[in-house]
Every structure is written in C-alpha cells, then in structure tokens.
Design an enzyme around this catalytic site. Structure first.
Site, PDB file in Angstrom:
ATOM      1  N   GLY A  98      68.362  96.337  92.480  1.00 40.45           N
ATOM      2  CA  GLY A  98      68.418  95.376  91.391  1.00 40.45           C
ATOM      3  C   GLY A  98      69.857  95.234  90.918  1.00 40.45           C
ATOM      4  O   GLY A  98      70.809  95.583  91.630  1.00 40.45           O
ATOM      5  N   ARG A  99      70.020  94.753  89.694  1.00 42.55           N
ATOM      6  CA  ARG A  99      71.364  94.484  89.195  1.00 42.55           C
ATOM      7  C   ARG A  99      72.251  95.724  89.217  1.00 42.55           C
ATOM      8  O   ARG A  99      73.388  95.696  89.696  1.00 42.55           O
ATOM      9  CB  ARG A  99      71.284  93.942  87.767  1.00 42.55           C
ATOM     10  CG  ARG A  99      70.592  92.601  87.604  1.00 42.55           C
ATOM     11  CD  ARG A  99      70.568  92.220  86.132  1.00 42.55           C
ATOM     12  NE  ARG A  99      69.929  90.944  85.864  1.00 42.55           N
ATOM     13  CZ  ARG A  99      68.631  90.804  85.566  1.00 42.55           C
ATOM     14  NH1 ARG A  99      67.846  91.881  85.529  1.00 42.55           N
ATOM     15  NH2 ARG A  99      68.126  89.611  85.318  1.00 42.55           N
ATOM     16  N   ILE A 100      71.734  96.830  88.662  1.00 42.34           N
ATOM     17  CA  ILE A 100      72.549  98.042  88.573  1.00 42.34           C
ATOM     18  C   ILE A 100      72.744  98.662  89.951  1.00 42.34           C
ATOM     19  O   ILE A 100      73.845  99.125  90.288  1.00 42.34           O
ATOM     20  CB  ILE A 100      71.918  99.040  87.591  1.00 42.34           C
ATOM     21  CG1 ILE A 100      71.923  98.460  86.173  1.00 42.34           C
ATOM     22  CG2 ILE A 100      72.663 100.372  87.620  1.00 42.34           C
ATOM     23  CD1 ILE A 100      71.162  99.290  85.157  1.00 42.34           C
TER      24      ILE A 100
ATOM     25  N   ARG B 123      65.512 106.915  85.377  1.00 37.80           N
ATOM     26  CA  ARG B 123      64.510 107.532  84.522  1.00 37.80           C
ATOM     27  C   ARG B 123      64.234 108.949  85.030  1.00 37.80           C
ATOM     28  O   ARG B 123      64.133 109.179  86.236  1.00 37.80           O
ATOM     29  CB  ARG B 123      63.208 106.726  84.514  1.00 37.80           C
ATOM     30  CG  ARG B 123      63.253 105.487  83.635  1.00 37.80           C
ATOM     31  CD  ARG B 123      63.328 105.869  82.157  1.00 37.80           C
ATOM     32  NE  ARG B 123      63.294 104.727  81.272  1.00 37.80           N
ATOM     33  CZ  ARG B 123      64.360 104.114  80.786  1.00 37.80           C
ATOM     34  NH1 ARG B 123      65.583 104.515  81.168  1.00 37.80           N
ATOM     35  NH2 ARG B 123      64.249 103.110  79.939  1.00 37.80           N
TER      36      ARG B 123
ATOM     37  N   GLU C 110      63.362 114.839  77.200  1.00 32.98           N
ATOM     38  CA  GLU C 110      64.677 114.662  76.576  1.00 32.98           C
ATOM     39  C   GLU C 110      64.571 114.890  75.077  1.00 32.98           C
ATOM     40  O   GLU C 110      63.648 114.368  74.452  1.00 32.98           O
ATOM     41  CB  GLU C 110      65.218 113.254  76.856  1.00 32.98           C
ATOM     42  CG  GLU C 110      65.513 113.013  78.319  1.00 32.98           C
ATOM     43  CD  GLU C 110      66.115 111.631  78.604  1.00 32.98           C
ATOM     44  OE1 GLU C 110      66.345 110.865  77.635  1.00 32.98           O
ATOM     45  OE2 GLU C 110      66.350 111.330  79.776  1.00 32.98           O
TER      46      GLU C 110
ATOM     47  N   HIS D 205      71.828 111.457  78.916  1.00 39.85           N
ATOM     48  CA  HIS D 205      71.339 110.070  78.896  1.00 39.85           C
ATOM     49  C   HIS D 205      72.435 109.162  78.333  1.00 39.85           C
ATOM     50  O   HIS D 205      72.213 108.365  77.410  1.00 39.85           O
ATOM     51  CB  HIS D 205      70.056 109.947  78.065  1.00 39.85           C
ATOM     52  CG  HIS D 205      69.231 108.754  78.435  1.00 39.85           C
ATOM     53  ND1 HIS D 205      67.855 108.770  78.466  1.00 39.85           N
ATOM     54  CD2 HIS D 205      69.586 107.489  78.809  1.00 39.85           C
ATOM     55  CE1 HIS D 205      67.396 107.580  78.818  1.00 39.85           C
ATOM     56  NE2 HIS D 205      68.433 106.793  79.037  1.00 39.85           N
ATOM     57  N   ALA D 206      73.608 109.301  78.911  1.00 42.73           N
ATOM     58  CA  ALA D 206      74.806 108.628  78.400  1.00 42.73           C
ATOM     59  C   ALA D 206      75.266 107.468  79.253  1.00 42.73           C
ATOM     60  O   ALA D 206      76.220 106.773  78.881  1.00 42.73           O
ATOM     61  CB  ALA D 206      75.940 109.646  78.289  1.00 42.73           C
TER      62      ALA D 206
END
Length: 334
Positions: A164-166, A246, A275, A294-295
C-alpha cells in the site's frame, strides 16, 4: 471517567467528544470546532462504560485506542460519525457501525513519509548492528563479535509485506539505499509489479528470499499472527524482521522462541500485541530486539496534519455533510 467541557459553547450546541487521546495539546481540534460553533469535550476513556459516559450527547467522537463496540454505539444513538486518530480502525467494530448507519473515518495518508522513514531507520539499525554496538560500548565492551556476520546493503534483499502507500514508500527508500527490493500483497498478482516498480512474489517466496522483512499490512482476521512460527521458520538464517504496522501481525511468543534459532537473527518492533509493553516482559531482556514506543507515525508535521484532518472530517459529519475517508461507505447507503 466523565468528560470535562473544553469550551464555553451553549449546551444546545452540537458536540464532538474526544473520548481518548495521548496527545499533549488539542489546538487543531479546538480551532476546527470553534470555527463551526461546535462544542468540544475531552476525556481519557479506557473501557466501554467510560466511552459511553464520555460521549453522552455527542454528535461525533474522536478515538485513539478506546473500544468502539456495538454496545457503545447502541448507547450513543445520536452519533453521526466516529473518527480515528490514525490509519488503522481495528479498535472500532466496523460491522456494528455500518449496520447502525455510523460512518467511520480515518486519515489513511498522513504519515506515509514518517512511518516509511522509521521502518528504514529500524532496518538499517539491524543491518549495521548499531543498537547492539551502542549498548556494548556504553558497557565498556569493544569489538564486533556481537554483530558478525554483517553484510553490505547492496548484497541484501529487502522484502516488503503489504504494498500500500506506506509499503511502497518504504520499498522506494530501500531501493535507493541499494537493496534489491521485492514485495508481497494479496491484492496484487504474483509476477506483476507494484506502482513503484517492486516485483510481486508469493508470500512464502518473499519469506524465503528476504534478508530484511518489513511489515506494512492492516490488522485483520487474515493478518492476525501472519508472522507465526511457520512463517518465521521459512526465513533465511540470519534474516531480520521490522514491524511498524500492528503488533498482533507478529506472534510475539513465536518470535521470542525463534530468535535463538537465527530465524530471524534480530528484529525491530515499533508496535506490540500489548501496549505499552508490560513490566517484566521477556521482550525487554532480548538482546537481539530493537524496540521503539509506537513512534513511527510521529513528526511535528504529521501530528498536526492528523489532528486537523480528522477534526475537519468530524465537523463535516456533524454538519450533515459527507466526511472524507469513510472506511465503511455502506453506512451511508441509507
């Protein structure tokens, strides 16, 4: 916990409730609400009951991690939309929202550069062993034994799961560094190429060919524990794993069991099944793990964009307009 009013709007004004969010400030949301004459209230809800209490009377809600379930939606019959701070919407019961005619919105493209940058940074940390070397130098231990064998980037294959985009942005950056890049995506035909020119392989072939495996898929029933003991066992000895999508895409226990075998040799995780990571978790003691909190989504620019765009979407919904980026368009069919 009960919500506290964050504006002096009249009680009859339409209302947007931020039911939970760990951001430090809410200027963008307040600005959008004030411009539209909408009251903005804020809470830090964790449970269903807390969400229900926080969102009473709300026309739309903004949520980061709190559960938006069928029970929550039934308790908020006046709700016109749900907005998620981020890309993933796995904390929202989409089926329940759709049946109840509640559109759910996200911001699917706000952090493409940031997440892909972070994925590349983590990959290079593993490839060059910089985190391990840093820890050893601080402990007064010089030498290269901990990172051997180490190979040139141009001799390695970078595998992208999810184009996908990322995923495509990550592939482009990896290719620029000199990696040979391949990918896998169930939406693309094996043997084709993605929009950025990445050859598309079968998932099993990708596992077997990749020196670095970078994950860029949403969390769904199909991707939950996609990287399990079987998948890890297909990796090359010495392969490296990067996860910025995820946490539950990776079976944590399977990963911990696999690391001593060298499949993978090391891993870098920005997301986790729980988390924050619980105190005493074996993840914290594993020498061959690099961990970030999760940065990957974060930059000052991405945070501002996220907040402004999701607030604008909820304002549109409250006004009776169609909001952008509805992930369950069937909710609007009626």
């Amino acid at each position: 916990m009960p919500a506290s009013a964050s504006s002096t709007a009249a009680a009859s004004a339409p209302r947007i409730a931020i039911v939970d969010c760990d951001h430090e400030a809410f200027a963008e949301e307040q600005r959008a609400a004030d411009a539209a004459g909408i009251e903005l209230v804020k809470a830090q809800a964790i449970t269903e009951d807390e969400v229900i209490a926080a969102a009473q009377g709300a026309d739309a809600i903004l949520v980061q991690y709190a559960p938006i379930t069928a029970r929550v939606l039934d308790a908020l019959p006046g709700l016109k939309a749900v907005g998620r701070y981020g890309v993933g919407v796995d904390t929202v019961d989409l089926e329940a929202a759709t049946v109840r005619g509640v559109p759910v919105c996200n911001v699917p493209d706000y952090s493409i550069e940031d997440v892909s940058d972070h994925a590349i940074a983590l990959a290079m940390t593993l490839v060059r062993g910089t985190a391990q070397l840093d820890r050893r130098v601080r402990a007064g231990r010089y030498g290269l034994e901990a990172i051997k064998p180490l190979h040139r980037v141009c001799e390695q294959t970078f595998g992208v799961v999810g184009l996908g985009r990322i995923g495509r942005a990550t592939a482009t950056k990896a290719r620029a560094l000199g990696f040979a890049v391949v990918g896998s995506d169930p939406m693309l035909e094996v043997g084709s190429t993605s929009a950025d020119g990445t050859p598309v392989l079968a998932f099993e072939d990708l596992l077997e060919r990749s020196d670095v495996l970078s994950l860029h898929v949403p969390l769904t029933d199909a991707t939950h524990h996609l990287i399990d003991a079987d998948a890890l066992g297909r990796l090359k000895t010495g392969a490296m794993l990067v996860n910025t999508c995820r946490g539950a895409v990776v079976d944590t226990q399977a990963l911990l069991a696999a690391l001593p075998t060298g499949r993978p040799r090391s891993a870098a995780l920005d997301v986790f099944e729980t988390e924050p990571i619980p105190a005493g978790s074996p993840l914290l003691d594993e020498e061959n793990l690099v961990l970030t909190p999760h940065a990957s989504w974060y930059s000052e620019e991405s945070e501002a964009e996220l907040k402004a765009r999701i607030a604008a979407a909820m304002v549109a919904a409250v006004r009776g307009e169609r909001p952008p980026h509805v992930v369950n368009p069937d909710a609007l069919a009626g």
